[in-house]
Design a protein around this motif. Structure first.
Motif, PDB file in Angstrom:
ATOM      1  N   ASP A 190       0.828  -1.212   0.000  1.00  0.00           N
ATOM      2  CA  ASP A 190       0.000   0.000   0.000  1.00  0.00           C
ATOM      3  C   ASP A 190       0.860   1.259   0.000  1.00  0.00           C
ATOM      4  N   LEU A 191       1.956   1.232   0.751  1.00  0.00           N
ATOM      5  CA  LEU A 191       2.807   2.424   0.828  1.00  0.00           C
ATOM      6  C   LEU A 191       3.463   2.734  -0.510  1.00  0.00           C
ATOM      7  N   PHE A 192       3.738   1.708  -1.319  1.00  0.00           N
ATOM      8  CA  PHE A 192       4.218   1.987  -2.675  1.00  0.00           C
ATOM      9  C   PHE A 192       3.107   2.650  -3.486  1.00  0.00           C
ATOM     10  N   ASP A 193       1.869   2.172  -3.316  1.00  0.00           N
ATOM     11  CA  ASP A 193       0.732   2.826  -3.977  1.00  0.00           C
ATOM     12  C   ASP A 193       0.629   4.283  -3.532  1.00  0.00           C
ATOM     13  N   LEU A 194       0.774   4.511  -2.230  1.00  0.00           N
ATOM     14  CA  LEU A 194       0.639   5.858  -1.687  1.00  0.00           C
ATOM     15  C   LEU A 194       1.752   6.768  -2.204  1.00  0.00           C
ATOM     16  N   GLY A 195       2.975   6.244  -2.275  1.00  0.00           N
ATOM     17  CA  GLY A 195       4.077   7.023  -2.835  1.00  0.00           C
ATOM     18  C   GLY A 195       3.822   7.370  -4.290  1.00  0.00           C
TER      19      GLY A 195
END
Length: 191
Positions: free
Chosen positions: A68-73
């Motif tokens: 998810d954090l890659f998506d958020l980035g």
């Protein structure tokens, strides 16, 4: 799927970088700073995971969070625009926030209620998770600053980071023997 064939491009050597929409900006741009802190949060979570048993419940939750954090980035890296694009930018969705809330509720109901603040201590995994939580809070403050300065940001980004820091707190307590090994704050310490 992303394919990386060349690791260095030299485009950043002069202090500039490209955003996900290929526009150019300074490396010290507040947007770049914000998604840099998201990347640091992700790295801190990876370090915390190394202190957990592979494949256990907490590790599985954190693995999904890292994705998810890659998506958020990616969401932060591609500025919002009213202009039509040839491609659909990756954006954080409400379902990702709902998943965090479900994890928080499920894990928190197993923990003893708190009667004091806790110190970021206890087991190695818990201490590492508290570091990840504080880095996440910094990323959240950077996104809040972007919003306050008028930058058009997907509102779900702020909600995700806020909920993630709560989840990391609950997971840190869970990693402390279900909260039994939490180190309580003693106001005034040992004066």
């Amino acid at each position: 799927m992303v394919r990386l064939t060349k690791i260095y491009t030299r485009t950043g050597d002069a202090g500039r970088t490209r955003l996900g929409d290929m526009s150019e900006t300074d490396k010290h741009d507040p947007r770049v700073d914000a998604y840099g802190d998201v990347d640091e949060t992700n790295s801190a979570i990876g370090l915390a995971r190394s202190a957990l048993a592979d494949g256990n419940e907490l590790d599985r939750i954190l693995s999904a969070v890292q994705n998810d954090l890659f998506d958020l980035g990616a969401d932060l890296c591609v500025p919002e625009s009213d202009e039509p694009r040839e491609w659909e930018p990756l954006r954080i969705k409400p379902e990702q926030i709902d998943a965090l809330e479900q994890h928080i509720d499920r894990l928190n109901e197993r923990l003893e209620p708190l009667n004091s603040f806790i110190l970021p201590a206890g087991s190695e995994a818990s201490a590492r998770l508290h570091v990840a939580r504080t880095v996440c809070r910094r990323a959240e403050r950077k996104v809040a600053r972007l919003i306050a300065d008028g930058t058009n940001i997907n509102a779900h980004v702020m909600r995700y980071l806020n909920r993630l820091s709560d989840l990391l707190f609950v997971i840190a307590r869970t990693a402390n023997d279900g909260g039994k090994a939490d180190v309580l704050w003693v106001p005034g310490g040992k004066r």
